[in-house]
Structures are given as C-alpha cells and as structure tokens.
Design a protein around this motif. Structure first.
Motif: not given
Length: 174
Positions: A143-145, A149-151, A155-158
C-alpha cells in the motif's frame, strides 16, 4: 485392534498426512495427563490436530506422501501434530511446551510443505510472526507506494491551483 481397524487408521492417517501443510513429531514420554490435556487444548485453539498413533501404522500411512521422510523418527512414544492451515502457530505451541521448565515433551522432527525440518528449524519457525502479522506487513508494504503515488497526484493540481492564486493576486495588485 483388529486388522480392519488398523487398515482404517492407516487410510485415515494417509489422507490426513497428504492434506497437512506441516507435520510435527514429538516424544511425549513422561508427560502428565494434565500437561497432555493442556497441550491438546492449546493445539486445538491453533487449529492443529494432535494424535498418538502406533509407529508401525504411521510408517504405513506415510508411504507415498511427501511426509515419508519422517519414518526415521518413528521410534519410541510418538505424538503427531498435523497443521492444515498455519504451521507457525503449531510450531509456536509445541516449542513453547518443549521449552517449559521440567517439560517432558521433546520435539523429534517435522515436515513443512514436503521439506524435512530439524528441531532447531522448528524453533526458528516458531519465532516467526503469525500469518496474520505477515499478511498485514505485506499489505502495508504494497500500500505504501500507492499512497505515495496518490499523494504526488494530489500535489500536482494543488500546486497548480496555488500558482493560479498567486498570479491572480499579483494581477489584482495585492
């Protein structure tokens, strides 16, 4: 026990040996009834079947199975523990009982997925975390990767929104 009874025991044990993921042999000589009952109860909680069967019948039952390597250890009083689901749980219970002070239970040998194991191998197996803990660790690692990846994707749109807000503020003269 008559011949038919012995044949039935051999057939039943043969089927159980084929089904079992792990088989543990122990010498229970000198074990009190109370300790034997306690061991049986602990093994039952771990979903392990514990039986005392004559060595000659065990030898016949183990033929043509991947547990045939245990035949060298069918001497003296022999108890057999059959684990169908979690071999680590069985190893933990048996090792704990064998290590207790004044314990008369002596591990002889084991077979795990067709591979012979010594007493030290069984004790090493007993020190492993349980199946549930290993599965949880594996899922956490898997689950960590995905979480990282979701983070990154979030972050890109943010960052883009913050950049647009900064441009808007600059144009408004703030």
């Amino acid at each position: 026990m008559n011949k038919e009874g012995k044949q039935q025991v051999v057939a039943e044990m043969h089927e159980k040996l084929q089904r079992a993921q792990a088989v543990f042999l122990a010498d229970f000589r000198g074990m009190t009834v109370g300790k034997a009952t306690e061991l049986r109860n602990e093994l039952r909680k771990a979903d392990v079947e514990y039986k005392v069967v004559k060595n000659t019948l065990l030898e016949l039952a183990s033929r043509d199975t991947d547990k045939a390597g245990l035949a060298d250890h069918f001497a003296g009083p022999t108890a057999i523990a059959l684990s169908y689901t979690d071999p680590v749980a069985a190893a933990k219970v048996l090792s704990r009982f064998a290590k207790e002070p004044n314990s008369t239970l002596k591990l002889k040998a084991a077979v795990l997925s067709g591979k012979s194991m010594s007493v030290s191998d069984v004790q090493a197996l007993a020190e492993l975390p349980s199946r549930e803990v290993l599965v949880a660790k594996l899922l956490g690692t898997m689950q960590a990767p995905i979480a990282s990846f979701v983070g990154v994707l979030a972050a890109v749109p943010g960052g883009f929104v913050r950049a647009l807000a900064a441009v808007r503020d600059q144009k408004e003269g703030k």
